[in-house]
Write a protein that holds these residues in place. Structure first.
Motif, PDB file in Angstrom:
ATOM      1  N   GLU A  30       5.430   1.564  11.623  1.00 45.79           N
ATOM      2  CA  GLU A  30       5.092   1.863  10.228  1.00 45.79           C
ATOM      3  C   GLU A  30       6.322   2.473   9.585  1.00 45.79           C
ATOM      4  N   ARG A  31       6.474   2.252   8.302  1.00 45.88           N
ATOM      5  CA  ARG A  31       7.562   2.904   7.583  1.00 45.88           C
ATOM      6  C   ARG A  31       7.433   4.422   7.699  1.00 45.88           C
ATOM      7  N   PHE A  32       8.509   5.086   8.069  1.00 41.64           N
ATOM      8  CA  PHE A  32       8.567   6.548   8.161  1.00 41.64           C
ATOM      9  C   PHE A  32       7.622   7.113   9.226  1.00 41.64           C
ATOM     10  N   ASP A  33       7.404   6.371  10.303  1.00 41.42           N
ATOM     11  CA  ASP A  33       6.616   6.950  11.394  1.00 41.42           C
ATOM     12  C   ASP A  33       7.487   7.171  12.618  1.00 41.42           C
ATOM     13  N   TYR A  34       6.867   7.518  13.740  1.00 38.44           N
ATOM     14  CA  TYR A  34       7.553   8.213  14.807  1.00 38.44           C
ATOM     15  C   TYR A  34       7.690   7.407  16.102  1.00 38.44           C
ATOM     16  N   ILE A  35       8.523   7.935  16.994  1.00 39.52           N
ATOM     17  CA  ILE A  35       8.680   7.432  18.352  1.00 39.52           C
ATOM     18  C   ILE A  35       8.045   8.434  19.315  1.00 39.52           C
ATOM     19  N   TYR A  36       7.323   7.914  20.314  1.00 39.68           N
ATOM     20  CA  TYR A  36       6.558   8.765  21.233  1.00 39.68           C
ATOM     21  C   TYR A  36       6.952   8.518  22.688  1.00 39.68           C
ATOM     22  N   LYS A  37       6.681   9.519  23.512  1.00 38.43           N
ATOM     23  CA  LYS A  37       6.876   9.403  24.959  1.00 38.43           C
ATOM     24  C   LYS A  37       5.705  10.046  25.679  1.00 38.43           C
ATOM     25  N   SER A  70       0.839  -1.200   0.000  1.00 38.37           N
ATOM     26  CA  SER A  70       0.000   0.000   0.000  1.00 38.37           C
ATOM     27  C   SER A  70       0.873   1.250   0.000  1.00 38.37           C
ATOM     28  N   ALA A  71       0.248   2.365  -0.274  1.00 34.33           N
ATOM     29  CA  ALA A  71       0.969   3.632  -0.220  1.00 34.33           C
ATOM     30  C   ALA A  71       1.463   3.877   1.201  1.00 34.33           C
ATOM     31  N   ILE A  72       2.614   4.502   1.322  1.00 37.40           N
ATOM     32  CA  ILE A  72       3.147   4.836   2.639  1.00 37.40           C
ATOM     33  C   ILE A  72       2.196   5.824   3.304  1.00 37.40           C
ATOM     34  N   PRO A  73       1.661   5.496   4.491  1.00 38.08           N
ATOM     35  CA  PRO A  73       0.676   6.380   5.117  1.00 38.08           C
ATOM     36  C   PRO A  73       1.191   7.788   5.403  1.00 38.08           C
ATOM     37  N   ALA A  84      -6.724   7.110   5.588  1.00 35.66           N
ATOM     38  CA  ALA A  84      -5.513   6.820   4.819  1.00 35.66           C
ATOM     39  C   ALA A  84      -4.255   6.939   5.668  1.00 35.66           C
ATOM     40  N   ARG A  85      -4.229   7.904   6.585  1.00 36.55           N
ATOM     41  CA  ARG A  85      -3.027   8.091   7.410  1.00 36.55           C
ATOM     42  C   ARG A  85      -2.774   6.886   8.312  1.00 36.55           C
ATOM     43  N   TYR A  86      -3.828   6.103   8.572  1.00 37.45           N
ATOM     44  CA  TYR A  86      -3.680   4.897   9.385  1.00 37.45           C
ATOM     45  C   TYR A  86      -3.707   3.618   8.542  1.00 37.45           C
ATOM     46  N   GLY A  87      -3.632   3.768   7.219  1.00 34.47           N
ATOM     47  CA  GLY A  87      -3.561   2.610   6.344  1.00 34.47           C
ATOM     48  C   GLY A  87      -4.870   1.864   6.198  1.00 34.47           C
ATOM     49  N   ILE A  88      -5.987   2.539   6.391  1.00 39.67           N
ATOM     50  CA  ILE A  88      -7.302   1.893   6.322  1.00 39.67           C
ATOM     51  C   ILE A  88      -7.892   2.100   4.933  1.00 39.67           C
ATOM     52  N   SER A  89      -8.356   1.033   4.350  1.00 37.72           N
ATOM     53  CA  SER A  89      -8.897   1.107   2.995  1.00 37.72           C
ATOM     54  C   SER A  89     -10.157   1.971   2.951  1.00 37.72           C
ATOM     55  N   GLY A  99      20.179   2.785  32.654  1.00 36.93           N
ATOM     56  CA  GLY A  99      19.117   3.770  32.502  1.00 36.93           C
ATOM     57  C   GLY A  99      18.900   4.259  31.090  1.00 36.93           C
ATOM     58  N   ARG A 100      19.675   3.759  30.125  1.00 40.78           N
ATOM     59  CA  ARG A 100      19.471   4.196  28.749  1.00 40.78           C
ATOM     60  C   ARG A 100      18.266   3.498  28.132  1.00 40.78           C
ATOM     61  N   VAL A 101      17.769   4.076  27.054  1.00 40.92           N
ATOM     62  CA  VAL A 101      16.598   3.568  26.361  1.00 40.92           C
ATOM     63  C   VAL A 101      17.052   2.974  25.029  1.00 40.92           C
ATOM     64  N   TYR A 102      16.501   1.807  24.683  1.00 43.46           N
ATOM     65  CA  TYR A 102      16.883   1.106  23.451  1.00 43.46           C
ATOM     66  C   TYR A 102      15.635   0.851  22.614  1.00 43.46           C
ATOM     67  N   ALA A 103      15.675   1.263  21.365  1.00 41.12           N
ATOM     68  CA  ALA A 103      14.533   1.121  20.468  1.00 41.12           C
ATOM     69  C   ALA A 103      14.917   0.277  19.264  1.00 41.12           C
ATOM     70  N   ALA A 104      14.092  -0.726  18.968  1.00 37.78           N
ATOM     71  CA  ALA A 104      14.298  -1.570  17.792  1.00 37.78           C
ATOM     72  C   ALA A 104      13.611  -0.934  16.594  1.00 37.78           C
ATOM     73  N   LEU A 105      14.353  -0.773  15.510  1.00 35.13           N
ATOM     74  CA  LEU A 105      13.817  -0.285  14.235  1.00 35.13           C
ATOM     75  C   LEU A 105      13.959  -1.436  13.251  1.00 35.13           C
ATOM     76  N   THR A 106      12.833  -2.084  12.941  1.00 32.98           N
ATOM     77  CA  THR A 106      12.885  -3.390  12.289  1.00 32.98           C
ATOM     78  C   THR A 106      13.449  -3.349  10.875  1.00 32.98           C
ATOM     79  N   ASN A 107      12.985  -2.463  10.040  1.00 32.33           N
ATOM     80  CA  ASN A 107      13.503  -2.335   8.675  1.00 32.33           C
ATOM     81  C   ASN A 107      12.703  -1.261   7.951  1.00 32.33           C
ATOM     82  N   ASN A 108      13.158  -0.910   6.765  1.00 27.13           N
ATOM     83  CA  ASN A 108      12.415  -0.005   5.890  1.00 27.13           C
ATOM     84  C   ASN A 108      13.071  -0.044   4.520  1.00 27.13           C
TER      85      ASN A 108
END
Length: 706
Positions: free
Chosen positions: A390-397, A39-42, A310-315, A511-520
């Motif tokens: 999601e491809r090209f999306d964000y990290i939140y806190k 699908s198109a990148i949201p 569309a921003r959430y990838g919903i048809s 105390g550090r934070v580790y984030a997995a970024l699977t692929n793109n």
């Protein structure tokens, strides 16, 4: 290695660079995320590029410096080693990982249809799909499934694992497990392909196989093995039909109201629960991830003027492939346009009270939550991190308004159960210090590291929206769109588009934070965003892991970061293992879930090693984060053919490692009638695979890994 029972063997070859859905099989892409890659990148926002943010930051340095604590800090120092008195989220002193050296011999790459552990370890299966959970549940019979039975049995495709103690000796506990999605081809005879129709009965069974299971478990003797307690009094199944409450600022919003729930405060069920988290007050958090694939219009296109769908990838043109609207009209976005807004949240469950109603915490925002990991900040507030997968999306806190109360009394727990109802929501911006040197090849810049500083940009702060022209309930319900719109305030407000942010965990030692970024694989392709220092590789098929330190306290708005690991075949020059000798590490691809042992070693489960073609099965890896072995990745176990390794969870005494073996045999063409895996039961008549939770432990009863 465990005893192998008629294992399915495949040739061992290095990673293959073939074009397909990342590293997954096509059938996994269909059932897991609704073929998101087709699908198109949201994220179609025109956020400024990484370089634009850096340039703007330097040109406005003096102005931003005068703006106070909310400004982008570009002069902050690099990520420094943890100080001896630095404290992790649990309050334990930080420092080195002395005594936690990883001494096991790595498992070789393989494509066996077996869970293979390091030498000196064994495993046992704790719970299988269909095992009885609550009283009255029948024994599993794949040929005689019913929705009523499945609602009382262990669900399908286990993912997140939580373990909450029932005593102070680590002998009894509550096992809490997510059930992410279903694969009808491996559940029902006669379903030959993804496009094969399923019956109304099968659709209802699949709904009941989603959700969450809570199971009492007990340690077996003095070993690291755990076994379920039959009909435990706290056992529970939560499904797609379980009533839940909305809490927080968006509860009751116009965006959550439906015909069945005109007040917008009660929702049925939770869907596509991926990773999660465990809170210090004894609850579990569950991220609703690829919920989009269950919704769509039953007939004809629907309007989407603000791109809320569309921003959430919903048809907007056709019903989802599962076609659940045929048995429940709420999944038809034309008939019930707001129902889809009631998914994509963090769900909090109190496993200790099987009568409690799960809560969807709207203050934490709505997106494709991979999970939510909690720490307690220096000032007592609760901080939760979450990736938007999601491809090209964000990290939140998320940072709570109220403070955590220590203690086990009833009043303290009642207070803590409200902590996620109010607070500030941020999105991350990563700024590199060598932006001009990043060319997409993965070549390290001249300073020897991919690193820089970062800012947490507020979306909601002190109860007010920080997005111009938007109210708080809109920001929290359409968080992706809200994060996109921040850049209208200027480049310094633009969040960074990441390579599929997944699980995020806090190291209890440093105390550090580790984030997995699977692929793109879309990074740097065509008009898509180019590589940047936080996502330094074009066509990033194998993913990476980033670590950061909060430089203004855990609840603050500034951090310094560096890339810890760039995954792939170590012989590939674009890979990076924290500077460790690449000839001495295990190949790893597509980091997904992460976990820490008490010594601060990082454990990584993978989702996407090319198991559907010659290569290597997915597995669980361990790597030190400090000392001379920092970056030495070692493969601890591999899961059966076609499976993904999820979970994982390491017990407090480090004597047990739980893993969720998700979708064994999920390869193209594999069905109940002709499966590519028969794990774990090895049935000789009508064999089929069963997603299961397993536990690995040392044969001598010692601590795992070391």
């Amino acid at each position: 290695m465990t005893d192998l029972q008629e294992p399915r063997r495949r040739a061992l070859l290095p990673f293959l660079d073939l074009k397909r859905h990342g590293n997954r099989s096509h059938v996994t892409c269909f059932y897991k995320c609704g073929n998101a890659c087709d699908s198109a990148i949201p994220n179609q926002s025109d956020n400024p590029t990484f370089a634009d943010v850096v340039q703007t930051a330097f040109s406005r340095r003096n102005m931003l410096k005068a703006a106070g604590a909310g400004a982008l800090i570009v002069a902050a120092g690099p990520l420094a080693p943890a100080a001896a008195n630095e404290r992790g989220p649990s309050g334990r002193p930080g420092g080195s990982t002395r005594g936690g050296a990883l001494t096991f011999r790595p498992v070789e790459q393989n494509t066996l249809d077996e869970l293979v552990t390091a030498q000196g370890y064994r495993y046992s299966v704790v719970m299988r799909w269909g095992d009885p959970v609550v009283a009255g549940a029948p024994e599993f019979d794949i040929a005689r499934q019913t929705p009523e039975a499945q609602a009382k049995q262990f669900g399908y495709n286990c993912d997140y694992i939580g373990l909450l103690p029932l005593d102070d000796k680590d002998r009894e506990a509550l096992l809490v497990v997510n059930h992410e999605y279903t694969n009808e081809q491996l559940m029902f005879s006669g379903v030959a392909t993804e496009s094969s129709p399923t019956t109304p009965q099968q659709k209802r069974i699949a709904m009941m196989a989603h959700g969450i299971s809570v199971v009492e478990v007990r340690r077996h003797g003095n070993t690291g093995e755990w076994r379920p307690v039959r009909n435990g009094r706290r056992n529970r199944r939560i499904t797609a039909d379980t009533p839940m409450e909305f809490t927080g600022p968006a509860a009751g919003s116009e965006y959550l109201r439906t015909k069945a729930d005109p007040r917008g405060r009660t929702v049925l069920g939770t869907l596509n629960n991926c990773a999660g988290g465990q809170t210090p007050w004894g609850t579990t958090l569950h991220g609703e991830e690829n919920f989009n694939q269950y919704f769509g219009p039953a007939a004809g296109p629907v309007a989407d003027p603000e791109r809320r769908l569309a921003r959430y990838g919903i048809s907007t043109s056709a019903a989802a492939g599962r076609r659940w609207h045929e048995v429940d009209p709420r999944f038809d976005v034309a008939a019930e346009p707001n129902e889809v807004n009631r998914f994509g949240w963090v769900v909090e469950v109190d496993p200790y009270d099987p009568t409690s109603r799960p809560k969807k915490r709207t203050a934490m925002g709505r997106f494709k939550h991979e999970g939510a990991d909690v720490r307690i900040a220096e000032d007592g507030r609760v901080v939760a991190y979450s990736g938007d997968d999601e491809r090209f999306d964000y990290i939140y806190k998320f940072v709570s308004k109220k403070k955590f109360r220590r203690g086990h009394d009833r009043a303290s727990r009642a207070h803590n159960l409200t902590l996620l109802d109010e607070g500030d929501l941020y999105v991350a911006q990563f700024t590199g210090d060598s932006a001009a040197e990043i060319d997409g090849t993965g070549t390290l810049p001249s300073d020897g590291e991919f690193d820089g500083t970062g800012r947490w940009i507020p979306l909601v702060k002190n109860g007010a929206s920080m997005v111009p022209g938007r109210k708080v309930d809109w920001v929290l319900t359409f968080t992706r769109l809200a994060a996109d719109e921040l850049s209208a305030r200027g480049p310094e407000w633009a969040p960074t588009k990441m390579d599929r942010p997944e699980d995020i965990q806090v190291n209890p030692v440093n105390g550090r934070v580790y984030a997995a970024l699977t692929n793109n694989t879309n990074r740097g392709v065509g008009t898509n965003p180019a590589a940047d220092e936080a996502n330094p590789r074009s066509r990033n098929r194998h993913g990476h892991i980033v670590e950061w330190k909060e430089t203004a306290g855990a609840a603050g708005e500034r951090f310094s970061w560096r890339i810890f690991l760039v995954a792939g075949d170590p012989s590939d020059p674009s890979t990076y293992f924290a500077g460790f000798d690449k000839t001495k590490v295990s190949a790893i691809s597509c980091p997904d879930n992460v976990e820490f042992d008490p010594a601060g070693n990082l454990w990584i489960s993978t989702d996407g090693s090319p198991s559907n073609l010659p290569g290597s099965n997915d597995g669980l890896y361990a790597v030190p984060t400090e000392g001379r072995e920092r970056g030495q990745v070692k493969r601890f176990l591999t899961v059966p053919f076609g499976a993904e390794c999820s979970g994982p969870l390491i017990t407090r005494d480090a004597r047990s490692v739980f893993v969720a073996v998700q979708h064994p045999g999920e390869t193209d063409g594999s069905t109940v009638d002709a499966p590519s895996s028969t794990w774990p039961d090895r049935r000789r008549v009508n064999p089929f695979p069963r997603p299961s939770v397993a536990v690995a432990y040392r044969q001598d009863g010692g601590r795992v890994g070391s």
